[in-house]
Scaffold this motif. Sequence first.
Motif, PDB file in Angstrom:
ATOM      1  N   CYS A  14      26.379  43.578  51.281  1.00  0.00           N
ATOM      2  CA  CYS A  14      24.966  43.173  51.294  1.00  0.00           C
ATOM      3  C   CYS A  14      24.295  43.298  52.683  1.00  0.00           C
ATOM      4  O   CYS A  14      24.758  42.707  53.658  1.00  0.00           O
ATOM      5  N   LYS A  41      29.862  35.731  39.255  1.00  0.00           N
ATOM      6  CA  LYS A  41      29.377  34.539  39.965  1.00  0.00           C
ATOM      7  C   LYS A  41      30.019  33.278  39.380  1.00  0.00           C
ATOM      8  O   LYS A  41      30.032  33.107  38.161  1.00  0.00           O
ATOM      9  N   SER A  68      17.723  35.296  53.846  1.00  0.00           N
ATOM     10  CA  SER A  68      18.242  35.747  55.141  1.00  0.00           C
ATOM     11  C   SER A  68      17.242  35.565  56.295  1.00  0.00           C
ATOM     12  O   SER A  68      17.640  35.201  57.403  1.00  0.00           O
TER      13      SER A  68
END
Length: 202
Positions: A14, A41, A68
Amino acid sequence: MKQQNFDIITHVLCPYVQRSIITLEEKNISYTRTDIDLAKKTAWFEQKSPMGKVPVLLVDEKHTLFESAIICEYLDEITPGSLHPVDSLEKAYHRAWIEFGSSILSKIASLYNAKEASHFQAIHTEIQNKFRFIERELSGSSFYSGERFHLIDAVYGPIFRYFDVFDTFTKLDTFEALPKCLLWRNALKKRRSVQKAVPKDY
Ligand SMILES: N[C@@H](CCC(=O)N[C@@H](CS)C(=O)NCC(=O)O)C(=O)O
């Protein structure tokens, strides 16, 4: 900074995770990293991540920060020596072009998911056009605004990394006519924090 415990929930590929790790590294913050499989997940992750995405920063095992850009700014603010410019307008510029970086990431996702060559070419042209805009902003130094590394550099390191991968498969010449972008790309590639943001077998 008061001693805090940071664990960052991540995925190995990512780019949003990478910018958070680069910030942790640049600010010399100790952290642990928990890689998860986004295809599977767990209930633990679903509970920790309101958006169902990585990165998530766990602070002292009780605070959960997501997104982020927020994580990077928080980490920057709690440690000395900001990675943002002091001048408000300049800082706003950096934030605007950080957002622009996220729009490039969306295009890159479309690029590697393209099913036909013509679609791939069209998206690649759109990406190149975006970098043409950036080329006009750059001064021709190692980093976005000179020789000092800023948060915006943490965002573009992972973006340029994609092109290192693409270049191993096909000759795209994305930055051929963009010398300032190329300079920036090469300086980021050599930066230790950028290198440390992904595993060796990335
Ligand atoms: N705006 C978010 C984007 C994060 C993001 O898109 N993460 C992706 C991996 S690169 C993700 O977790 N995707 C899982 C999903 O959407 O289910 C940020 O900046 O943190």
